[in-house]
Design a protein around this motif. Structure first.
Motif, mmCIF file in Angstrom:
data_model
loop_
_atom_site.group_PDB
_atom_site.id
_atom_site.type_symbol
_atom_site.label_atom_id
_atom_site.label_comp_id
_atom_site.label_asym_id
_atom_site.label_seq_id
_atom_site.Cartn_x
_atom_site.Cartn_y
_atom_site.Cartn_z
ATOM 1 N N UNK A 136 -36.726 -9.357 51.008
ATOM 2 C CA UNK A 136 -34.943 -9.107 50.631
ATOM 3 C C UNK A 136 -34.305 -10.362 50.711
ATOM 4 N N UNK A 137 -33.422 -10.451 49.836
ATOM 5 C CA UNK A 137 -32.599 -11.716 50.046
ATOM 6 C C UNK A 137 -31.141 -11.145 50.551
ATOM 7 N N UNK A 138 -30.231 -12.183 50.670
ATOM 8 C CA UNK A 138 -28.941 -12.010 51.079
ATOM 9 C C UNK A 138 -27.995 -13.051 50.979
ATOM 10 N N UNK A 139 -26.661 -12.696 50.951
ATOM 11 C CA UNK A 139 -25.599 -13.733 50.841
ATOM 12 C C UNK A 139 -24.630 -13.281 52.069
ATOM 13 N N UNK A 140 -24.302 -14.397 52.767
ATOM 14 C CA UNK A 140 -23.434 -13.978 53.943
ATOM 15 C C UNK A 140 -22.343 -15.201 53.747
ATOM 16 N N UNK A 141 -21.246 -14.885 54.111
ATOM 17 C CA UNK A 141 -19.864 -15.560 53.990
ATOM 18 C C UNK A 141 -19.125 -15.299 55.076
ATOM 19 N N UNK A 142 -18.687 -16.224 55.618
ATOM 20 C CA UNK A 142 -17.647 -16.185 56.844
ATOM 21 C C UNK A 142 -16.431 -17.231 56.259
ATOM 22 N N UNK A 143 -15.031 -16.504 56.513
ATOM 23 C CA UNK A 143 -14.076 -17.219 56.015
ATOM 24 C C UNK A 143 -12.878 -16.791 56.444
ATOM 25 N N UNK B 16 -21.436 -9.599 53.895
ATOM 26 C CA UNK B 16 -22.906 -9.804 53.900
ATOM 27 C C UNK B 16 -23.335 -8.878 52.854
ATOM 28 N N UNK B 17 -24.171 -9.223 52.063
ATOM 29 C CA UNK B 17 -24.741 -8.629 50.792
ATOM 30 C C UNK B 17 -26.311 -8.615 51.038
#
Length: 147
Positions: free
Chosen positions: A116-123, A138-139
């Motif tokens: 699986x892949x993921x995209x994580x952002x915190x802003x 989080x995707x």
């Protein structure tokens, strides 16, 4: 010019927004497509905002900057770069606002094989100068083999 090979993706989108002592969360699952064009990777999917309103969302990744582009009843363009403050725009039929994102973390890992892949952002996000809190996105992505 090479033709982009599109891969069908299943994804889970989760957002948590902390503002003071208040926390909001929402999540949805959807399908989309992942493809590579030029020096960029793209993830496209549709968000349902209501029974009648949808937004076509594109995330463009060049290895350093994640650009979020939303088109539909809402128009939005916002870049995310770790450790940087970026300026964007959020437009509704009623108004247009400047946005800023001070990005703490951008992590992108595309799915490959059975992984699986993921995209994580915190802003930290602000709309027309007003702080809207710390956003954590989080995707979780996985190749859709049901076609």
């Amino acid at each position: 010019m090479e033709k982009a090979i599109k891969r069908a993706i299943k994804m889970r989108f989760q957002t948590k927004i902390a503002h003071g002592d208040h926390t909001e969360s929402y999540e949805f699952t959807t399908r989309g497509e992942l493809y590579h064009k030029g020096n960029n990777d793209y993830l496209r999917f549709e968000e349902s905002l209501s029974e009648t309103d949808t937004v076509q969302t594109t995330m463009k990744w060049n290895g350093r900057e994640l650009m979020l582009i939303r088109q539909g009843v809402i128009l939005m363009r916002q870049a995310f770069v770790s450790g940087e403050k970026t300026v964007g725009r959020y437009v509704t039929p009623e108004a247009s606002w400047e946005t800023t994102a001070t990005t703490d973390k951008v992590f992108v890992q595309w799915p490959s094989g059975k992984q699986k892949g993921s995209i994580q952002l915190s802003y930290q996000f602000a709309l027309q100068g007003q702080d809207t809190g710390v956003h954590q996105v989080r995707l979780t992505l996985e190749e859709d083999t049901t076609k």
